[in-house]
Each structure stands twice: as structure tokens, then as C-alpha cells.
Design a protein around this motif. Structure first.
Motif, mmCIF file in Angstrom:
data_model
loop_
_atom_site.group_PDB
_atom_site.id
_atom_site.type_symbol
_atom_site.label_atom_id
_atom_site.label_comp_id
_atom_site.label_asym_id
_atom_site.label_seq_id
_atom_site.Cartn_x
_atom_site.Cartn_y
_atom_site.Cartn_z
ATOM 1 N N ARG A 80 0.864 -1.181 0.000
ATOM 2 C CA ARG A 80 0.000 0.000 0.000
ATOM 3 C C ARG A 80 0.893 1.220 0.000
ATOM 4 O O ARG A 80 1.784 1.329 0.853
ATOM 5 N N GLU A 81 0.668 2.114 -0.964
ATOM 6 C CA GLU A 81 1.469 3.339 -0.980
ATOM 7 C C GLU A 81 0.808 4.386 -0.096
ATOM 8 O O GLU A 81 -0.399 4.595 -0.144
ATOM 9 N N VAL A 82 1.640 5.052 0.700
ATOM 10 C CA VAL A 82 1.170 6.121 1.577
ATOM 11 C C VAL A 82 1.178 7.423 0.785
ATOM 12 O O VAL A 82 2.205 7.789 0.205
ATOM 13 N N VAL B 236 6.536 4.303 1.285
ATOM 14 C CA VAL B 236 6.565 5.714 1.687
ATOM 15 C C VAL B 236 7.428 6.495 0.695
ATOM 16 O O VAL B 236 8.561 6.095 0.409
ATOM 17 N N ASN B 237 6.891 7.581 0.180
ATOM 18 C CA ASN B 237 7.655 8.423 -0.752
ATOM 19 C C ASN B 237 8.716 9.209 -0.003
ATOM 20 O O ASN B 237 8.452 9.800 1.041
ATOM 21 N N ILE B 238 9.899 9.235 -0.598
ATOM 22 C CA ILE B 238 10.994 9.904 0.097
ATOM 23 C C ILE B 238 11.976 10.444 -0.951
ATOM 24 O O ILE B 238 12.204 9.791 -1.965
ATOM 25 N N LEU C 175 12.156 2.732 -7.181
ATOM 26 C CA LEU C 175 12.373 4.000 -7.901
ATOM 27 C C LEU C 175 11.017 4.430 -8.422
ATOM 28 O O LEU C 175 10.397 3.719 -9.214
ATOM 29 N N ASP C 176 10.563 5.593 -7.959
ATOM 30 C CA ASP C 176 9.217 6.060 -8.288
ATOM 31 C C ASP C 176 9.213 6.843 -9.602
ATOM 32 O O ASP C 176 10.240 7.382 -10.012
ATOM 33 N N ASP C 177 8.052 6.905 -10.233
ATOM 34 C CA ASP C 177 7.855 7.708 -11.463
ATOM 35 C C ASP C 177 8.939 7.410 -12.487
ATOM 36 O O ASP C 177 9.430 8.329 -13.166
ATOM 37 N N ALA D 104 3.345 -1.088 -12.247
ATOM 38 C CA ALA D 104 2.757 -0.094 -13.158
ATOM 39 C C ALA D 104 1.863 0.847 -12.364
ATOM 40 O O ALA D 104 1.019 0.403 -11.577
ATOM 41 N N GLU D 105 2.041 2.140 -12.566
ATOM 42 C CA GLU D 105 1.231 3.151 -11.869
ATOM 43 C C GLU D 105 0.115 3.649 -12.782
ATOM 44 O O GLU D 105 0.246 3.609 -14.007
ATOM 45 N N GLY D 106 -0.939 4.130 -12.174
ATOM 46 C CA GLY D 106 -2.012 4.779 -12.951
ATOM 47 C C GLY D 106 -2.778 3.821 -13.841
ATOM 48 O O GLY D 106 -3.211 4.195 -14.936
ATOM 49 N N ILE E 292 10.932 -1.000 -9.703
ATOM 50 C CA ILE E 292 10.762 0.292 -10.368
ATOM 51 C C ILE E 292 9.269 0.485 -10.626
ATOM 52 O O ILE E 292 8.566 -0.471 -10.947
ATOM 53 N N LYS E 293 8.825 1.705 -10.429
ATOM 54 C CA LYS E 293 7.424 2.017 -10.666
ATOM 55 C C LYS E 293 7.336 2.817 -11.955
ATOM 56 O O LYS E 293 7.826 3.951 -12.029
ATOM 57 N N ILE E 294 6.748 2.192 -12.975
ATOM 58 C CA ILE E 294 6.645 2.858 -14.277
ATOM 59 C C ILE E 294 5.653 4.003 -14.155
ATOM 60 O O ILE E 294 4.508 3.808 -13.730
ATOM 61 N N LEU F 38 10.835 2.102 0.735
ATOM 62 C CA LEU F 38 11.015 3.533 0.477
ATOM 63 C C LEU F 38 10.920 3.761 -1.026
ATOM 64 O O LEU F 38 11.620 3.115 -1.804
ATOM 65 N N GLU F 39 10.014 4.640 -1.418
ATOM 66 C CA GLU F 39 9.855 4.970 -2.838
ATOM 67 C C GLU F 39 10.634 6.246 -3.095
ATOM 68 O O GLU F 39 10.247 7.325 -2.632
ATOM 69 N N LEU F 40 11.717 6.096 -3.809
ATOM 70 C CA LEU F 40 12.590 7.241 -4.055
ATOM 71 C C LEU F 40 11.994 8.130 -5.141
ATOM 72 O O LEU F 40 11.809 7.705 -6.280
HETATM 73 MN MN MN Z 1 5.097 7.017 -5.134
#
Ligand code: MN
Ligand code: G
Length: 286
Positions: free
Chosen positions: A57-59, A117-119, A180-182, A237-239, A201-203, A149-151
Motif C-alpha cells: 500500500r502506498e502512503v 513511503v515516498n521519500i 524507484l518512483d515515477d 505499473a502506476e495509474g 521500479i514504478k513505471i 522507500l519509494e525514491l
Molecule cells: Mn510514489
């Protein structure tokens, strides 16, 4: 014929009662108060596998502003940075996220999904970050293997940044994972894969939006999956908003998925504790 009204002089606007009651933009003092008056909120959005089982779960941080309503980090983090409030807000997020994670872990001892957690790199390399994270983990009793940790990057990183690398290795030694975010946009670059010890990695959603219909996006996403496979990194995959996107991403071997197709970010609730499979999710029967 009515006489046209002259354009309002700037201070006419100030005297207009309707305009006068409009709130000004959020300011640093309000953000400072928000931090201490419980106006900051954490929302959680599911990340699921191809069977809609919870992977993480992403915060997501929000500011419930008394006049402006619910604000997203893009709307107030620049203000936080200018006001020197990034560090206290980051600490608040980590502290609260660790508490919720610990609650979930106590409630469901078999919990094997992560809290993301985004950081930013600046937060990670700030003096005392590791100690403050360790403090959050200890106070909450959360098992660090449940934390990812989502960088996120809003500025270029040194290549490689040895300070950051050392921090990340230290955190991974505690059992935390890293994403690695975005990925693929802004400063979340391919070159980071040369030296950052990442698990996921989060596309970025911009690559997902037009799937599966555009050749270029398919080429990019399939290329990324092949690259990640070789580097033994999992791809999220995001979105993801449509069944077509989900089906296609499953068919090419994407590991996990996040987006409005599955759920919208929501505040932690008792039923969230026990939910390991999204019951309303659009999964096909096995
Ligand atoms: Mn994120
Ligand atoms: O940068 P990051 O990927 O962490 O940002 C996540 C943001 O994207 C959150 O604010 C969340 O509300 C939003 N979001 C999550 N899922 C979707 C989706 O399916 N579509 C769109 N447009 N936005 C989404």
C-alpha cells in the motif's frame, strides 16, 4: 444604452466583499499550524498482483486545508520546502506510516505486503535520517521488512552519490526495500539503475495511460520489463485505470499494479487491516 463599467482598479477588488472573503493561497504559517493541528492526513492506495492480491500500500500525503479542501503534495510541498518544513513533515509521515504498518502487522501476523513511503534523496541524505527512521521503527514496533522507500526525485542526483548509496545499503541491511518512483520521467532516470540498489521500479503513469494502443508506449514498457528482468528488479505499473491496460500489462509479465481500476487512495480504516485481496477488484476468475 448602459454605460460600460470601467475596469476595476486593483483596490476595487479588495473592497469587493465576495473577493475579500476568498481565502489567499496557503502560506507557511498555515502549514506549520497544519502539522501541529492534525490537518495532515495519510491516505493509502493498494498495489496488487495479477490476482488482485495485495502486494503493498502506498502512503499518500494530503493536507486537509480548512478553506482550500484536500491538497496534494504537489500543491504544498514547494511551500514546505521554502518554509524549511520538509524535514518535520517527512518525519511526521514516517512516524505515522510506521505506526499504521505496525498495527497491520499485529492484526495480521501473516502480513507479507509492504507499506511504501515516498521519500526524496535530499531527505535520505539529510543528517540524522537513519536515526530518525530507526526511532520511528522502534517506537512503533513495525517490522522493517514491511517498509518500502519509494525514491522520488525532483532534482538531479550526483552519479553516483556515495552518501546516498551508503544510506540505502544501510537501510537495506535492516530489511527495508527500495523502489524507484515515477520511473522514466523527470529525474528518475535509467542511469540510476547503474548504481542504485533497488528492488522495484514504478513505471510512471504517463507510459501506462495510452496502453495497449500506442506502439511507442508498448515498446517502452516492454523494453523496461526486459531490462528489469535482466537486472532482477520487479516492475510496478502506476495509474492503471482500465481493464485493457491491466490485461496487457499482465500479459507481458508486469509484477504489480496500482491505480483507480483497483481502488482510490483512502484513509486507513479497520476493514483495511484485514483486507489482503481486493474483493471489488476487476479480477477474472481463475
Ligand atoms: Mn510514489
Ligand atoms: O508520484 P506518485 O506515483 O507517487 O503519485 C501518486 C499520485 O497519483 C497520487 O496522488 C494518487 O492519488 C494518484 N493516482 C493514483 N492512481 C491513479 C490513477 O489510476 N490515475 C490517476 N490519474 N492518478 C492516480
Amino acid at each position: 444604452m448602459a454605460t460600460p463599467r470601467p475596469p476595476a482598479a486593483p483596490d476595487d477588488h479588495a473592497r469587493d466583499p465576495a473577493a475579500a472573503s476568498e481565502p489567499g493561497p496557503p502560506d507557511a504559517a498555515q502549514l506549520h499550524d497544519a502539522l501541529h493541528q492534525g490537518q495532515l492526513r495519510l491516505f493509502y492506495q493498494s498495489i496488487v498482483d495479477a490476482d488482485c492480491r495485495l502486494v503493498a500500500r502506498e502512503v499518500l500525503l494530503r493536507w486537509q486545508h480548512p478553506q482550500h479542501g484536500l491538497l496534494t503534495p504537489e500543491q504544498f510541498l514547494p511551500l514546505a520546502e521554502a518554509a524549511g518544513l520538509l524535514a518535520p513533515i517527512g518525519d511526521w509521515v514516517l512516524d505515522n506510516a510506521c505506526h499504521t504498518l505496525a498495527q497491520w502487522q499485529r492484526q495480521q501476523p501473516a502480513t507479507d505486503w509492504l507499506v511504501g513511503v515516498n521519500i526524496s534523496a535530499a531527505q535520505l541524505t539529510a543528517p540524522g535520517f537513519c536515526d530518525s527512521l530507526l526511532g520511528c521503527l522502534q517506537r512503533s514496533g513495525a517490522d522493517p521488512t514491511g517498509l518500502c522507500l519509494e525514491l522520488i526525485e525532483s532534482s538531479p542526483l550526483e552519479q553516483p552519490d556515495n552518501n546516498l548509496l551508503q544510506q540505502l545499503n544501510q537501510l537495506r541491511a535492516l530489511g527495508l526495500s527500495l523502489a524507484l518512483d515515477d520511473f522514466g520521467t523527470g529525474y528518475s532516470a535509467l542511469s540510476h539503475l547503474q548504481w542504485l540498489p533497488v528492488d522495484y521500479i514504478k513505471i510512471d503513469s504517463s507510459f501506462v495511460r495510452n496502453l495497449p494502443y500506442t506502439h511507442r508506449d508498448r515498446a517502452i514498457v516492454e523494453g523496461l520489463l526486459e531490462l528489469a528482468r535482466r537486472l532482477e528488479i520487479q516492475v510496478v505499473a502506476e495509474g492503471v485505470e482500465t481493464l485493457e491496460q491491466f490485461d496487457y500489462l499482465c500479459s507481458i509479465g508486469c509484477f504489480a499494479f496500482q491505480g483507480y481500476l483497483f481502488d482510490r487512495p483512502a484513509e486507513a480504516s479497520p476493514q483495511m487491516y484485514s483486507q489482503a485481496q481486493l474483493t471489488a477488484a476487476p479480477c477474472r476468475p481463475n
